[in-house]
Design a protein around this motif. Sequence first.
Motif, PDB file in Angstrom:
ATOM      1  N   VAL A  36      24.836  70.119  34.020  1.00 41.17           N
ATOM      2  CA  VAL A  36      25.734  70.648  34.976  1.00 41.17           C
ATOM      3  C   VAL A  36      26.751  69.332  34.905  1.00 41.17           C
ATOM      4  O   VAL A  36      26.617  68.397  34.898  1.00 41.17           O
ATOM      5  CB  VAL A  36      25.191  70.513  36.559  1.00 41.17           C
ATOM      6  CG1 VAL A  36      26.325  70.802  37.515  1.00 41.17           C
ATOM      7  CG2 VAL A  36      24.106  71.629  36.578  1.00 41.17           C
ATOM      8  N   ALA A  37      28.306  69.991  35.045  1.00 41.84           N
ATOM      9  CA  ALA A  37      29.180  69.099  34.742  1.00 41.84           C
ATOM     10  C   ALA A  37      30.402  69.481  35.236  1.00 41.84           C
ATOM     11  O   ALA A  37      30.579  70.870  35.839  1.00 41.84           O
ATOM     12  CB  ALA A  37      29.441  68.676  33.282  1.00 41.84           C
ATOM     13  N   ASN A 144      16.022  68.687  41.917  1.00 40.32           N
ATOM     14  CA  ASN A 144      16.032  68.199  43.308  1.00 40.32           C
ATOM     15  C   ASN A 144      17.270  67.633  43.553  1.00 40.32           C
ATOM     16  O   ASN A 144      17.863  67.886  44.768  1.00 40.32           O
ATOM     17  CB  ASN A 144      14.827  67.610  43.893  1.00 40.32           C
ATOM     18  CG  ASN A 144      13.448  68.437  43.608  1.00 40.32           C
ATOM     19  OD1 ASN A 144      13.620  69.849  43.763  1.00 40.32           O
ATOM     20  ND2 ASN A 144      12.375  67.978  43.792  1.00 40.32           N
ATOM     21  N   GLU A 145      17.638  66.772  42.824  1.00 45.72           N
ATOM     22  CA  GLU A 145      19.064  65.752  42.899  1.00 45.72           C
ATOM     23  C   GLU A 145      20.141  66.802  42.926  1.00 45.72           C
ATOM     24  O   GLU A 145      21.139  66.805  43.729  1.00 45.72           O
ATOM     25  CB  GLU A 145      19.181  64.771  41.894  1.00 45.72           C
ATOM     26  CG  GLU A 145      18.124  63.700  42.119  1.00 45.72           C
ATOM     27  CD  GLU A 145      18.212  62.600  40.925  1.00 45.72           C
ATOM     28  OE1 GLU A 145      19.028  63.086  39.771  1.00 45.72           O
ATOM     29  OE2 GLU A 145      17.466  61.778  40.930  1.00 45.72           O
ATOM     30  N   TRP A 150      24.452  70.007  46.171  1.00 44.12           N
ATOM     31  CA  TRP A 150      24.995  71.342  46.271  1.00 44.12           C
ATOM     32  C   TRP A 150      24.780  71.397  47.751  1.00 44.12           C
ATOM     33  O   TRP A 150      25.833  71.802  48.683  1.00 44.12           O
ATOM     34  CB  TRP A 150      24.145  72.256  45.541  1.00 44.12           C
ATOM     35  CG  TRP A 150      24.783  73.695  45.830  1.00 44.12           C
ATOM     36  CD1 TRP A 150      24.096  74.456  46.853  1.00 44.12           C
ATOM     37  CD2 TRP A 150      25.615  74.294  45.471  1.00 44.12           C
ATOM     38  NE1 TRP A 150      24.642  75.604  47.024  1.00 44.12           N
ATOM     39  CE2 TRP A 150      25.610  75.769  46.217  1.00 44.12           C
ATOM     40  CE3 TRP A 150      26.639  74.070  44.587  1.00 44.12           C
ATOM     41  CZ2 TRP A 150      26.739  76.565  45.930  1.00 44.12           C
ATOM     42  CZ3 TRP A 150      27.824  75.066  44.243  1.00 44.12           C
ATOM     43  CH2 TRP A 150      27.753  76.139  45.025  1.00 44.12           C
ATOM     44  N   ASP A 151      23.615  71.134  48.599  1.00 44.48           N
ATOM     45  CA  ASP A 151      23.323  71.301  49.870  1.00 44.48           C
ATOM     46  C   ASP A 151      24.386  70.514  50.737  1.00 44.48           C
ATOM     47  O   ASP A 151      24.501  70.775  52.058  1.00 44.48           O
ATOM     48  CB  ASP A 151      21.951  71.104  50.250  1.00 44.48           C
ATOM     49  CG  ASP A 151      21.072  72.169  49.583  1.00 44.48           C
ATOM     50  OD1 ASP A 151      21.223  73.410  49.233  1.00 44.48           O
ATOM     51  OD2 ASP A 151      19.753  71.935  49.660  1.00 44.48           O
ATOM     52  N   SER A 152      24.644  69.147  50.232  1.00 48.77           N
ATOM     53  CA  SER A 152      25.530  68.540  51.000  1.00 48.77           C
ATOM     54  C   SER A 152      26.931  68.784  51.092  1.00 48.77           C
ATOM     55  O   SER A 152      27.545  68.177  51.866  1.00 48.77           O
ATOM     56  CB  SER A 152      25.451  66.991  50.204  1.00 48.77           C
ATOM     57  OG  SER A 152      26.120  67.002  49.192  1.00 48.77           O
ATOM     58  N   CYS A 158      31.735  71.692  41.620  1.00 48.29           N
ATOM     59  CA  CYS A 158      32.358  72.648  42.378  1.00 48.29           C
ATOM     60  C   CYS A 158      33.996  72.375  42.568  1.00 48.29           C
ATOM     61  O   CYS A 158      34.614  71.380  42.974  1.00 48.29           O
ATOM     62  CB  CYS A 158      31.953  73.042  43.945  1.00 48.29           C
ATOM     63  SG  CYS A 158      30.320  73.762  43.929  1.00 48.29           S
ATOM     64  N   SER A 159      34.813  73.443  41.964  1.00 52.24           N
ATOM     65  CA  SER A 159      36.221  73.164  41.788  1.00 52.24           C
ATOM     66  C   SER A 159      36.862  74.480  42.949  1.00 52.24           C
ATOM     67  O   SER A 159      38.098  74.480  42.739  1.00 52.24           O
ATOM     68  CB  SER A 159      36.943  73.129  40.417  1.00 52.24           C
ATOM     69  OG  SER A 159      36.426  74.248  39.700  1.00 52.24           O
TER      70      SER A 159
END
Length: 160
Positions: A36-37, A144-145, A150-152, A158-159
């Motif tokens: 993911v980047a 998990n990290e 994402w949850d935070s 995310c753009s």
Amino acid sequence: MTLVETGDETMTGGRLKRVLPYLGDETFCLTYGDGVADVDIGALIAHHREQGRLATVTAVQPPGRFGSLEISGDRVDSFAEKPRGDGAWINGGFFVCEPGVGAAIAGDATKWKRSRCATSRPRRADVFHHRGFWQAMDTLRERNELEALWDSGRAPWCSW
């Protein structure tokens, strides 16, 4: 969407070669899907076109897993919390390619990173240095990290 069955024994290069007939004659993007980047895809494609190579790989510096110590003799000078790896650049798994890459892939047993595109002289591949966020998602810990980010609501990729 087209699903192409390549077989259990086919390596990454062989898989790419098998899907090329479905991609046409245009430049295309490729990813392994296990990272993911926040890669600027527009800048990656522009760089690829400027260089005129068959393929461009995105190079990243992975995050360090552990904190590090600066030591003088038996004395700790400083702590660094999870520095960016060891300074080495690695394959970030995001590529831009030309249809001609198929000629550099011998067949099903070829691994993409071992194809003639990456190993022949002169090299047919170029590198795009990405200095932003990148994280592998190979382990439960990494998943998990990434889910916690994402949850935070602070997911760097995310753009939107």
